[in-house]
Design an enzyme around this catalytic site. Structure first.
Site, PDB file in Angstrom:
ATOM      1  N   ILE A 164      41.032  40.197  43.816  1.00  0.00           N
ATOM      2  CA  ILE A 164      42.248  40.445  43.041  1.00  0.00           C
ATOM      3  C   ILE A 164      42.124  41.765  42.282  1.00  0.00           C
ATOM      4  O   ILE A 164      43.076  42.560  42.210  1.00  0.00           O
ATOM      5  CB  ILE A 164      42.522  39.278  42.067  1.00  0.00           C
ATOM      6  CG1 ILE A 164      43.098  38.082  42.832  1.00  0.00           C
ATOM      7  CG2 ILE A 164      43.488  39.699  40.963  1.00  0.00           C
ATOM      8  CD1 ILE A 164      43.404  36.875  41.967  1.00  0.00           C
TER       9      ILE A 164
ATOM     10  N   PHE B 254      50.308  49.910  43.163  1.00  0.00           N
ATOM     11  CA  PHE B 254      49.484  48.973  43.915  1.00  0.00           C
ATOM     12  C   PHE B 254      50.076  48.673  45.278  1.00  0.00           C
ATOM     13  O   PHE B 254      49.465  48.024  46.083  1.00  0.00           O
ATOM     14  CB  PHE B 254      49.321  47.665  43.117  1.00  0.00           C
ATOM     15  CG  PHE B 254      48.830  47.911  41.705  1.00  0.00           C
ATOM     16  CD1 PHE B 254      47.809  48.787  41.466  1.00  0.00           C
ATOM     17  CD2 PHE B 254      49.436  47.264  40.634  1.00  0.00           C
ATOM     18  CE1 PHE B 254      47.356  49.020  40.182  1.00  0.00           C
ATOM     19  CE2 PHE B 254      48.990  47.487  39.338  1.00  0.00           C
ATOM     20  CZ  PHE B 254      47.958  48.371  39.108  1.00  0.00           C
TER      21      PHE B 254
ATOM     22  N   TRP C  50      42.475  44.486  44.774  1.00  0.00           N
ATOM     23  CA  TRP C  50      43.860  44.546  45.232  1.00  0.00           C
ATOM     24  C   TRP C  50      44.679  45.453  44.321  1.00  0.00           C
ATOM     25  O   TRP C  50      45.548  46.192  44.770  1.00  0.00           O
ATOM     26  CB  TRP C  50      44.454  43.139  45.258  1.00  0.00           C
ATOM     27  CG  TRP C  50      45.880  43.086  45.740  1.00  0.00           C
ATOM     28  CD1 TRP C  50      46.304  42.899  47.019  1.00  0.00           C
ATOM     29  CD2 TRP C  50      47.071  43.224  44.944  1.00  0.00           C
ATOM     30  NE1 TRP C  50      47.683  42.909  47.073  1.00  0.00           N
ATOM     31  CE2 TRP C  50      48.177  43.103  45.815  1.00  0.00           C
ATOM     32  CE3 TRP C  50      47.307  43.435  43.589  1.00  0.00           C
ATOM     33  CZ2 TRP C  50      49.490  43.200  45.363  1.00  0.00           C
ATOM     34  CZ3 TRP C  50      48.609  43.526  43.136  1.00  0.00           C
ATOM     35  CH2 TRP C  50      49.685  43.401  44.020  1.00  0.00           C
ATOM     36  N   HIS C  51      44.363  45.411  43.025  1.00  0.00           N
ATOM     37  CA  HIS C  51      45.119  46.207  42.072  1.00  0.00           C
ATOM     38  C   HIS C  51      44.778  47.685  42.148  1.00  0.00           C
ATOM     39  O   HIS C  51      45.619  48.523  41.800  1.00  0.00           O
ATOM     40  CB  HIS C  51      44.871  45.699  40.647  1.00  0.00           C
ATOM     41  CG  HIS C  51      45.637  44.452  40.325  1.00  0.00           C
ATOM     42  ND1 HIS C  51      45.121  43.186  40.521  1.00  0.00           N
ATOM     43  CD2 HIS C  51      46.892  44.273  39.840  1.00  0.00           C
ATOM     44  CE1 HIS C  51      46.031  42.294  40.142  1.00  0.00           C
ATOM     45  NE2 HIS C  51      47.105  42.909  39.742  1.00  0.00           N
ATOM     46  N   GLY C  52      43.615  48.029  42.579  1.00  0.00           N
ATOM     47  CA  GLY C  52      43.287  49.452  42.657  1.00  0.00           C
ATOM     48  C   GLY C  52      41.870  49.700  43.123  1.00  0.00           C
ATOM     49  O   GLY C  52      40.976  48.875  42.917  1.00  0.00           O
TER      50      GLY C  52
END
Length: 481
Positions: A321, A481, A324-326
């Site tokens: 997670i 994102f 996934w954001h960066g």
């Protein structure tokens, strides 16, 4: 195209009007073309990346469905996932991974021969890639029939309200809706417009105004006292929430006006009493995606490990997670912190249950709510910071004390005490509005009166006009994102 732009205020009603004027059989064509225009408005060339994701999942699912041998079906699924993730790896994670290789080679005093890529991150790439993969996985699991119509499937992945920043829709929920014949309904349209109004209020009035103060603090945390830095950190929690949930409200509202139902993505996350409860309320489409396609399969596979299997699944899932954001170490830390918090909850579940029975319900609930919010606020220091060094700079400067804080606040280049008071009041107002919306008995009693409804809508429009930030159109935070 930004939701908070004049272009969208022309685009949305025009597309909606033409949608209802067209015969049902042609509506998907309009939505597909409108969605392509909406996406290409940012960067035309990146439409080819989206087309690649569409074709990969459309034909991958078809092949999987036709194959009978389990081994071959799994092979095609793995190949499809690799193709999807390769796009993310190339455009989002290539330079991050190349930087890790750089560091490893520097230890051995070797030079990295692989150059860095100088490309812009395609908008929404993480959202539509995950949405495409969920469709293919569901077909593999037998939960979804493969779509026969390439145009309808393309519209499902490109549907403009949720294309760039979600919600990450499942095919079982959204895909079939493109076959439904929607008729214009006043009640549904009114609901959608109210939701859009709330979303614009959150974005341009609260998130963008708070962003002025927050950006100033994060740009030079060492220049301000600890109390101001702490205030900037806390206010970013509300900026992030109002920015992202504001986008979601506009997306769900715009879709609702045309008769489409998108999934709920936020459910008052700041009243959560635990981190697991928080992720059931925050970015629900992502957390449920991770839960269904990663956490649960890992937990089942490691069920013989007992609690440690759940902890392993939590740490792995939340690290993903974060990534996934960066593609940065600060996002990895953000995800890992939440994984560790969830692991703590797994290990202490029985003890916390016993403690809750010994303390007054309201005290325990409010304390849990405060601790959960405090933890989230701390974790998003890493989310907001440009890198790990800046995050630790923010954390270290929180302890710095300056007795003349009011003079310091007045000296800020872009803010003052009056703006701060207005922002705090607006945050309280939006939280109160959300409470009224959530409490059906209060909502029904208040909004049963026409003058209350009209006054509320006009009041929101007036506040947007007076306090909205319009001079610089600010991207939604989750566009990155």
């Amino acid at each position: 195209m930004l939701f908070n732009s004049l272009t969208f205020l022309v685009f949305f009603p025009l597309v909606t009007l033409v949608y209802f004027l067209l015969p049902h059989r042609l509506r998907w064509v309009l939505l597909l073309l409108a969605s392509a225009f909406f996406y290409m408005y940012f960067e035309p060339l990146y439409i080819f990346i989206l087309i690649f994701i569409i074709l990969t999942n459309f034909f991958g699912a078809k092949i999987i469905y036709r194959l009978t041998e389990a081994r071959n079906r799994k092979l095609v699924l793995v190949l499809s996932i690799i193709l999807n993730l390769s796009v993310l790896a190339l455009f989002k994670y290539f330079n991050f991974l190349n930087g890790i290789l750089d560091d490893l080679l520097n230890v051995s005093q070797l030079q990295n021969p692989i150059p860095y890529l100088n490309v812009l991150l395609p908008l929404g790439i993480s959202f539509y890639t995950f949405q495409g993969m969920s469709y293919t996985i569901d077909v593999f699991r037998g939960l979804q029939q493969p779509e026969r119509h390439l145009g309808i499937f393309s519209t499902y992945l490109m549907f403009y309200p949720q294309l760039v920043a979600g919600p990450i829709e499942r095919a079982s929920h959204l895909l079939s809706q493109f076959y439904e014949k929607h008729t214009f309904k006043v009640d549904t349209a009114a609901y959608g417009l109210r939701l859009m109004l709330l979303g614009f209020f959150k974005k341009v009035v609260i998130a963008d105004r708070l962003g002025i103060f927050v950006s100033e603090i994060y740009a030079q945390p060492e220049a301000y006292s600890g109390l101001l830095v702490l205030l900037g950190v806390v206010l970013f929690s509300f900026q992030l929430y109002c920015d992202f949930s504001g986008y979601t409200d506009i997306a769900i509202g715009a879709a609702a006006v045309m008769g489409f139902r998108l999934m709920e993505n936020f459910n008052r996350p700041f009243i959560a009493t635990s981190i697991s409860d928080f992720w059931r309320r925050w970015h629900i489409s992502l957390s449920s995606w991770i839960n269904d396609y990663l956490y649960n399969p890992i937990a089942i596979q490691k069920r013989n490990w007992g609690k440690w299997g759940l902890i392993y699944a939590a740490l792995f899932s939340f690290t993903l997670i974060g990534l996934w954001h960066g593609a940065n170490w600060n996002f990895v830390i953000f995800g890992l912190l939440h994984g560790l918090a969830l692991s703590y909850e797994i290990l202490t579940k029985k003890r916390r249950r016993k403690l809750s029975k010994r303390l007054p319900v309201s005290f325990y609930g409010n304390l849990s709510m405060l601790l959960t919010f405090s933890f989230f606020t701390f974790s998003i220091i890493f989310f907001r910071s440009a890198n790990v060094a800046q995050a630790f700079s923010v954390i270290s400067n929180i302890s710095f004390y300056d007795p003349d804080i009011l003079a310091e606040l007045q000296s800020m280049r872009v803010f003052d005490i009056y703006n701060l008071i207005i922002n705090v009041l607006l945050v309280c107002l939006i939280l109160a509005i959300e409470k009224v919306i959530a409490e059906s008995h209060i909502r029904n009693k208040l909004f049963k009166l026409r003058w209350v409804r009209v006054s509320t809508y006009l009041g929101c429009l007036l506040i947007i006009g007076l306090f909205g930030v319009f001079q610089n159109q600010n991207d939604f935070i989750y566009f990155q994102f």
